[in-house]
Design a protein around this motif. Structure first.
Motif, PDB file in Angstrom:
ATOM      1  N   PHE A   1       0.825  -1.213   0.000  1.00 18.09           N
ATOM      2  CA  PHE A   1       0.000   0.000   0.000  1.00 18.09           C
ATOM      3  C   PHE A   1       0.857   1.260   0.000  1.00 18.09           C
ATOM      4  O   PHE A   1       0.633   2.185  -0.781  1.00 18.09           O
ATOM      5  CB  PHE A   1      -0.945  -0.005   1.213  1.00 18.09           C
ATOM      6  CG  PHE A   1      -1.687   1.284   1.384  1.00 18.09           C
ATOM      7  CD1 PHE A   1      -2.809   1.553   0.612  1.00 18.09           C
ATOM      8  CD2 PHE A   1      -1.261   2.229   2.305  1.00 18.09           C
ATOM      9  CE1 PHE A   1      -3.494   2.756   0.763  1.00 18.09           C
ATOM     10  CE2 PHE A   1      -1.941   3.424   2.465  1.00 18.09           C
ATOM     11  CZ  PHE A   1      -3.060   3.693   1.686  1.00 18.09           C
ATOM     12  N   PHE A   2       1.857   1.308   0.887  1.00 15.24           N
ATOM     13  CA  PHE A   2       2.696   2.505   0.984  1.00 15.24           C
ATOM     14  C   PHE A   2       3.511   2.731  -0.285  1.00 15.24           C
ATOM     15  O   PHE A   2       3.676   3.879  -0.714  1.00 15.24           O
ATOM     16  CB  PHE A   2       3.598   2.456   2.210  1.00 15.24           C
ATOM     17  CG  PHE A   2       2.891   2.852   3.467  1.00 15.24           C
ATOM     18  CD1 PHE A   2       2.224   4.064   3.582  1.00 15.24           C
ATOM     19  CD2 PHE A   2       2.868   1.995   4.553  1.00 15.24           C
ATOM     20  CE1 PHE A   2       1.550   4.432   4.725  1.00 15.24           C
ATOM     21  CE2 PHE A   2       2.201   2.346   5.717  1.00 15.24           C
ATOM     22  CZ  PHE A   2       1.542   3.574   5.802  1.00 15.24           C
ATOM     23  N   LEU A   3       4.011   1.681  -0.895  1.00 12.52           N
ATOM     24  CA  LEU A   3       4.737   1.852  -2.149  1.00 12.52           C
ATOM     25  C   LEU A   3       3.825   2.437  -3.233  1.00 12.52           C
ATOM     26  O   LEU A   3       4.228   3.319  -3.991  1.00 12.52           O
ATOM     27  CB  LEU A   3       5.324   0.518  -2.614  1.00 12.52           C
ATOM     28  CG  LEU A   3       6.539   0.021  -1.843  1.00 12.52           C
ATOM     29  CD1 LEU A   3       6.912  -1.388  -2.300  1.00 12.52           C
ATOM     30  CD2 LEU A   3       7.715   0.955  -2.011  1.00 12.52           C
TER      31      LEU A   3
ATOM     32  N   LEU B   1       2.056   7.185  -6.394  1.00 10.09           N
ATOM     33  CA  LEU B   1       1.043   8.158  -6.809  1.00 10.09           C
ATOM     34  C   LEU B   1       1.417   9.569  -6.375  1.00 10.09           C
ATOM     35  O   LEU B   1       1.215  10.540  -7.115  1.00 10.09           O
ATOM     36  CB  LEU B   1      -0.330   7.767  -6.257  1.00 10.09           C
ATOM     37  CG  LEU B   1      -0.957   6.540  -6.897  1.00 10.09           C
ATOM     38  CD1 LEU B   1      -2.256   6.173  -6.195  1.00 10.09           C
ATOM     39  CD2 LEU B   1      -1.198   6.769  -8.381  1.00 10.09           C
ATOM     40  N   PHE B   2       1.977   9.697  -5.194  1.00  3.07           N
ATOM     41  CA  PHE B   2       2.436  10.997  -4.698  1.00  3.07           C
ATOM     42  C   PHE B   2       3.527  11.552  -5.620  1.00  3.07           C
ATOM     43  O   PHE B   2       3.486  12.722  -6.020  1.00  3.07           O
ATOM     44  CB  PHE B   2       2.951  10.864  -3.262  1.00  3.07           C
ATOM     45  CG  PHE B   2       3.484  12.126  -2.681  1.00  3.07           C
ATOM     46  CD1 PHE B   2       2.624  13.142  -2.295  1.00  3.07           C
ATOM     47  CD2 PHE B   2       4.856  12.306  -2.515  1.00  3.07           C
ATOM     48  CE1 PHE B   2       3.123  14.324  -1.751  1.00  3.07           C
ATOM     49  CE2 PHE B   2       5.363  13.471  -1.985  1.00  3.07           C
ATOM     50  CZ  PHE B   2       4.494  14.485  -1.600  1.00  3.07           C
TER      51      PHE B   2
ATOM     52  N   PHE C   1       5.984  15.213  -9.441  1.00  2.00           N
ATOM     53  CA  PHE C   1       6.859  15.375 -10.601  1.00  2.00           C
ATOM     54  C   PHE C   1       6.108  15.415 -11.931  1.00  2.00           C
ATOM     55  O   PHE C   1       6.715  15.440 -12.990  1.00  2.00           O
ATOM     56  CB  PHE C   1       7.917  14.265 -10.619  1.00  2.00           C
ATOM     57  CG  PHE C   1       8.871  14.364  -9.474  1.00  2.00           C
ATOM     58  CD1 PHE C   1       9.797  15.398  -9.407  1.00  2.00           C
ATOM     59  CD2 PHE C   1       8.829  13.443  -8.442  1.00  2.00           C
ATOM     60  CE1 PHE C   1      10.670  15.514  -8.343  1.00  2.00           C
ATOM     61  CE2 PHE C   1       9.697  13.543  -7.375  1.00  2.00           C
ATOM     62  CZ  PHE C   1      10.632  14.585  -7.314  1.00  2.00           C
ATOM     63  N   GLU C   2       4.779  15.398 -11.857  1.00  2.00           N
ATOM     64  CA  GLU C   2       3.927  15.463 -13.035  1.00  2.00           C
ATOM     65  C   GLU C   2       4.371  14.456 -14.105  1.00  2.00           C
ATOM     66  O   GLU C   2       4.569  14.784 -15.268  1.00  2.00           O
ATOM     67  CB  GLU C   2       3.899  16.883 -13.598  1.00  2.00           C
ATOM     68  CG  GLU C   2       3.301  17.871 -12.627  1.00  2.00           C
ATOM     69  CD  GLU C   2       3.300  19.305 -13.149  1.00  2.00           C
ATOM     70  OE1 GLU C   2       3.768  19.553 -14.284  1.00  2.00           O
ATOM     71  OE2 GLU C   2       2.821  20.174 -12.398  1.00  2.00           O
ATOM     72  N   VAL C   3       4.525  13.208 -13.644  1.00  2.00           N
ATOM     73  CA  VAL C   3       4.927  12.127 -14.552  1.00  2.00           C
ATOM     74  C   VAL C   3       3.787  11.900 -15.547  1.00  2.00           C
ATOM     75  O   VAL C   3       2.621  11.778 -15.145  1.00  2.00           O
ATOM     76  CB  VAL C   3       5.216  10.826 -13.759  1.00  2.00           C
ATOM     77  CG1 VAL C   3       5.566   9.684 -14.701  1.00  2.00           C
ATOM     78  CG2 VAL C   3       6.314  11.057 -12.741  1.00  2.00           C
ATOM     79  N   PRO C   4       4.108  11.864 -16.835  1.00  2.00           N
ATOM     80  CA  PRO C   4       3.042  11.668 -17.826  1.00  2.00           C
ATOM     81  C   PRO C   4       2.373  10.288 -17.671  1.00  2.00           C
ATOM     82  O   PRO C   4       3.027   9.319 -17.324  1.00  2.00           O
ATOM     83  CB  PRO C   4       3.748  11.762 -19.175  1.00  2.00           C
ATOM     84  CG  PRO C   4       5.176  11.986 -18.902  1.00  2.00           C
ATOM     85  CD  PRO C   4       5.410  12.005 -17.434  1.00  2.00           C
ATOM     86  N   SER C   5       1.087  10.249 -17.928  1.00  2.00           N
ATOM     87  CA  SER C   5       0.351   8.978 -17.910  1.00  2.00           C
ATOM     88  C   SER C   5       0.766   8.154 -19.111  1.00  2.00           C
ATOM     89  O   SER C   5       1.188   8.689 -20.129  1.00  2.00           O
ATOM     90  CB  SER C   5      -1.154   9.234 -18.001  1.00  2.00           C
ATOM     91  OG  SER C   5      -1.595   9.982 -16.911  1.00  2.00           O
TER      92      SER C   5
END
Length: 162
Positions: A27-29, A34-35, A40-44
């Motif tokens: 869960f934490f990973l 997601l955080f 860092f606005e990682v592209p989908s």
């Protein structure tokens, strides 16, 4: 028979702690991934949202089916003080763990269309495999040679091909 039941009780207490820590780590990973996606606005990844949602829901439905099937077989085996080796357990020793690794986590990655959650899927394989191996040490203590024979015939998280 009393000694056998005491071993089983000890196994179940240890198993709960192991499962809880693996679930919490998983869960934490995922939450961290997601955080980091947001920060860092990682592209989908390039999948249509509706198609991605359809795939995610399909994987979740498969996961829930495996979860209920596995739990039903475990419950029946527990009532008989025996080892679950039929049904889905004839293909995979840890179908619930395999479901988390190969169905639930990828479903979340698809739902969020997250590259970082794909990486978490890979890491979670090792977390759940380690959890399975810890559980198997206890299962050998409880079921002895029967479990060792079963382990030699059946894959841990995959089907045993050879």
């Amino acid at each position: 028979m009393i000694e056998f039941k005491n071993k089983k009780a000890g196994h179940q207490e240890g198993l709960f702690k192991t499962l809880f820590s693996a679930s919490l780590l998983n869960f934490f990973l995922g939450a961290i991934a997601l955080f980091l996606d947001i920060i860092f606005e990682v592209p989908s990844f390039p999948l249509n949202k509706n198609f991605s949602l359809f795939l995610a829901l399909t994987l979740v439905a498969l996961y829930i089916s495996i979860l209920f099937w596995s739990a039903s077989l475990l419950s029946s085996a527990k009532k008989k003080d025996s080892l679950a080796k039929t049904g889905i357990y004839s293909f995979c020793r840890h179908p619930m763990y395999a479901g988390v690794v190969f169905l639930l986590n990828p479903a979340l990655a698809l739902f969020f269309r997250s590259w970082l959650l794909i990486i978490v899927c890979i890491i979670s394989y090792f977390i759940w495999r380690n959890t399975a191996l810890k559980e198997e040490k206890d299962l050998i203590k409880v079921f002895g040679r029967e479990y060792e024979d079963y382990r030699n015939k059946t894959g841990c998280l995959f089907l045993k091909v050879w």
